[in-house]
Write a protein that holds these residues in place. Structure first.
Motif, mmCIF file in Angstrom:
data_model
loop_
_atom_site.group_PDB
_atom_site.id
_atom_site.type_symbol
_atom_site.label_atom_id
_atom_site.label_comp_id
_atom_site.label_asym_id
_atom_site.label_seq_id
_atom_site.Cartn_x
_atom_site.Cartn_y
_atom_site.Cartn_z
ATOM 1 N N PRO A 1 0.767 -1.292 0.110
ATOM 2 C CA PRO A 1 -0.167 0.039 0.056
ATOM 3 C C PRO A 1 0.789 1.177 -0.038
ATOM 4 C CG PRO A 1 0.105 -0.943 2.349
ATOM 5 C CD PRO A 1 0.728 -1.772 1.380
ATOM 6 N N LEU A 2 1.700 1.438 -1.032
ATOM 7 C CA LEU A 2 2.582 2.645 -1.120
ATOM 8 C C LEU A 2 2.831 2.927 -2.509
ATOM 9 C CD1 LEU A 2 5.343 1.159 -1.636
ATOM 10 C CD2 LEU A 2 5.352 0.778 0.641
ATOM 11 N N MET A 3 3.465 3.941 -2.740
ATOM 12 C CA MET A 3 4.026 4.591 -3.856
ATOM 13 C C MET A 3 5.192 5.503 -3.621
ATOM 14 S SD MET A 3 1.187 7.606 -4.630
ATOM 15 C CE MET A 3 0.694 8.911 -3.227
ATOM 16 N N ALA A 4 6.149 5.454 -4.619
ATOM 17 C CA ALA A 4 7.628 6.004 -4.191
ATOM 18 C C ALA A 4 8.158 6.827 -5.439
ATOM 19 C CB ALA A 4 8.446 4.979 -3.895
ATOM 20 N N PHE A 5 8.949 7.764 -5.103
ATOM 21 C CA PHE A 5 9.385 8.657 -6.086
ATOM 22 C C PHE A 5 11.274 8.588 -6.132
ATOM 23 C CE2 PHE A 5 5.423 10.619 -5.930
ATOM 24 C CZ PHE A 5 5.370 11.154 -7.482
ATOM 25 N N GLN A 6 11.756 8.662 -7.140
ATOM 26 C CA GLN A 6 13.109 9.009 -7.074
ATOM 27 C C GLN A 6 13.130 10.030 -8.203
ATOM 28 O OE1 GLN A 6 14.767 6.936 -10.200
ATOM 29 N NE2 GLN A 6 16.464 8.207 -10.063
ATOM 30 N N LEU A 7 13.916 11.290 -7.753
ATOM 31 C CA LEU A 7 13.964 12.435 -8.805
ATOM 32 C C LEU A 7 15.297 12.575 -9.243
ATOM 33 C CD1 LEU A 7 11.570 14.946 -6.830
ATOM 34 C CD2 LEU A 7 11.025 13.053 -8.496
#
Length: 473
Positions: free
Chosen positions: A222-228
């Motif tokens: 139950p998650l979402m993730a970012f790499q910028l």
């Protein structure tokens, strides 16, 4: 919320940063996909143009936050685009039957989804707008929509249609079809905003796409993730560069090292992605911070820099020799000698996370000046909004994870794989829409999905995807 050439277009890109989306019911997908982010090269500006750009960044943040208020599981990824030298990060989604692709700002600081309509000619031209008449599944809800940003407004009506994103499909996602915006509000190729905060912030009151998926158990995790990515310090960067990725339903273990440190959203306040800043050091010296809600921060991928309360911002620059408060368009900002290496660390109750000196150095005061302006700036405090807005200046330095249950935000150290992407020029990522369209190549501006085989196969695939979605409802 921010963008291309000079002030006007940059301001437009900034505006784009601040809104969201909604979603009622859903279909499913088991695909594991990625959404790449793209970035744009920073245009050269003279001193007055830089000051105007900085002022609009600050004004946009103030306006944005003063205005807001058992099925099969899967994972997906959406590759992003880095636009305007870390000014904004956008990804792709597809809408309608047959599906058309659109580029949208990915914004964890707001909760509405809106896309410019084909009827928006004077202010939205050239962005590849959405034509409801071309979708056999579009439903007009006959409800007005209006949202205000720091540098403009967007108005239109609410509708429902099939929306595909990162391998997932919602068959009757509610979103706004915008028919009017402030002048230069949208900058090609961006066509709208994809809100990734909680439903309680949505102007449309609709459930955001991500929240509908997470609450229905469609994500493996139950998650979402970012790499910028970072291109701010790359003088050779192009207008648009690879921006990293957004994953849904999992965290990409190749992009971080160690463990993800999760901290719960304070008091269960699921609106913004809130975290409490528990400590901060500048040049190795601690900054005195108030306790409790006075140090709450919104973790916001749709904000370029870092905004905070005047007293705390003044205390930060007090640790940097030679710093001076800005005036005029630079009000709220501080300058300091460019040859000073500034190190800032922030903790949200767990480890301290460093911001690189390159990210802290926002811009020089002018082409021949030896003074630079910092990326931390002051905004007025309010009991209605978080005291701090933690934007991409910080988020480029960590792997950030947004968890639905329990509501929390996590950070982890970037891996060597992720760090190697900084400053690495490349082609703009193709739209990556997910399992049902994983092998499809999407044309940049509102072009229908295409593939190496016939259009008939595409239509059949889209129909099957819709049927599968209905089966799971």
């Amino acid at each position: 919320m921010m963008h291309p050439s000079l002030p006007v277009s940059l301001i437009a890109l900034l505006s784009i940063f601040s809104d969201v989306l909604g979603a009622p019911q859903f279909g499913t997908s088991s695909a594991r996909q990625s959404m790449s982010l793209t970035r744009r090269m920073q245009p050269s500006r003279n001193a007055s143009e830089s000051a105007e750009y900085a002022k609009n960044l600050r004004d946009a943040t103030i306006a944005k936050y003063s205005a807001q208020r058992n099925q099969k599981r899967g994972t997906g990824e959406n590759l992003m685009v880095n636009q305007g030298l870390d000014a904004s990060f956008y990804g792709s989604l597809a809408v309608g039957t047959p599906p058309y692709s659109f580029d949208v700002i990915l914004d964890t600081g707001s909760s509405d989804l809106w896309i410019a309509s084909s009827m928006c000619q004077s202010t939205c031209a050239g962005t590849g707008n959405f034509d409801p008449a071309k979708s056999s599944t579009f439903k007009n809800l006959n409800k007005n929509f209006n949202v205000a940003y720091g540098s403009g407004e967007a108005t239109g009506t609410l509708g429902q249609d099939v929306v595909h994103m990162a391998g997932f499909t919602i068959t009757d996602q509610e979103f706004a079809v915008v028919t009017s915006t402030s002048l230069n509000f949208l900058v090609n190729p961006v066509t709208g905003i994809f809100g990734l905060a909680w439903q309680s912030l949505a102007s449309s009151t609709a459930m955001p796409f991500w929240q509908a998926l997470a609450s229905s158990g469609q994500w493996t995790q139950p998650l979402m993730a970012f790499q910028l990515t970072r291109f701010l310090n790359d003088s050779q960067a192009g207008g648009l560069e690879p921006g990293g990725s957004l994953t849904m339903g999992y965290a990409n273990e190749s992009l971080y090292t160690g463990t993800i440190d999760f901290q719960d959203i304070p008091d269960g306040q699921a609106s913004y992605w809130l975290q409490q800043i528990t400590s901060m050091t500048v040049q190795g010296k601690s900054i005195s911070l108030p306790t409790g809600s006075a140090s709450y921060a919104a973790i916001d991928t749709g904000t370029t820099l870092v905004a905070g309360p005047p007293d705390s911002i003044a205390a930060i620059y007090a640790q940097i020799p030679g710093s001076q408060p800005g005036t005029g368009n630079w009000k709220g900002f501080y300058s300091y000698p460019c040859d000073t290496v500034v190190t800032v660390k922030i903790s949200f109750g767990g480890p301290s996370w460093s911001i690189t000196p390159d990210d802290f150095a926002f811009t020089s005061a002018g082409p021949t000046s030896d003074e630079c302006y910092g990326a931390f700036y002051a905004i007025p405090t309010s009991t209605e909004t978080p005291s701090w807005i933690i934007g991409d200046t910080f988020l480029k330095n960590v792997y950030s994870v947004f968890r639905y249950n329990p509501p929390s935000v996590g950070f982890a150290a970037l891996s060597e794989v992720a760090l190697a992407m900084n400053g690495k020029a490349g082609g703009i990522p193709s739209a990556t829409l997910g399992a049902n369209s994983a092998m499809f190549t999407v044309e940049p501006s509102a072009a229908p999905l295409t593939r190496s085989f016939s259009a008939v196969a595409l239509v059949i695939s889209a129909v099957l995807a819709t049927l599968i979605s209905f089966i799971h409802l």
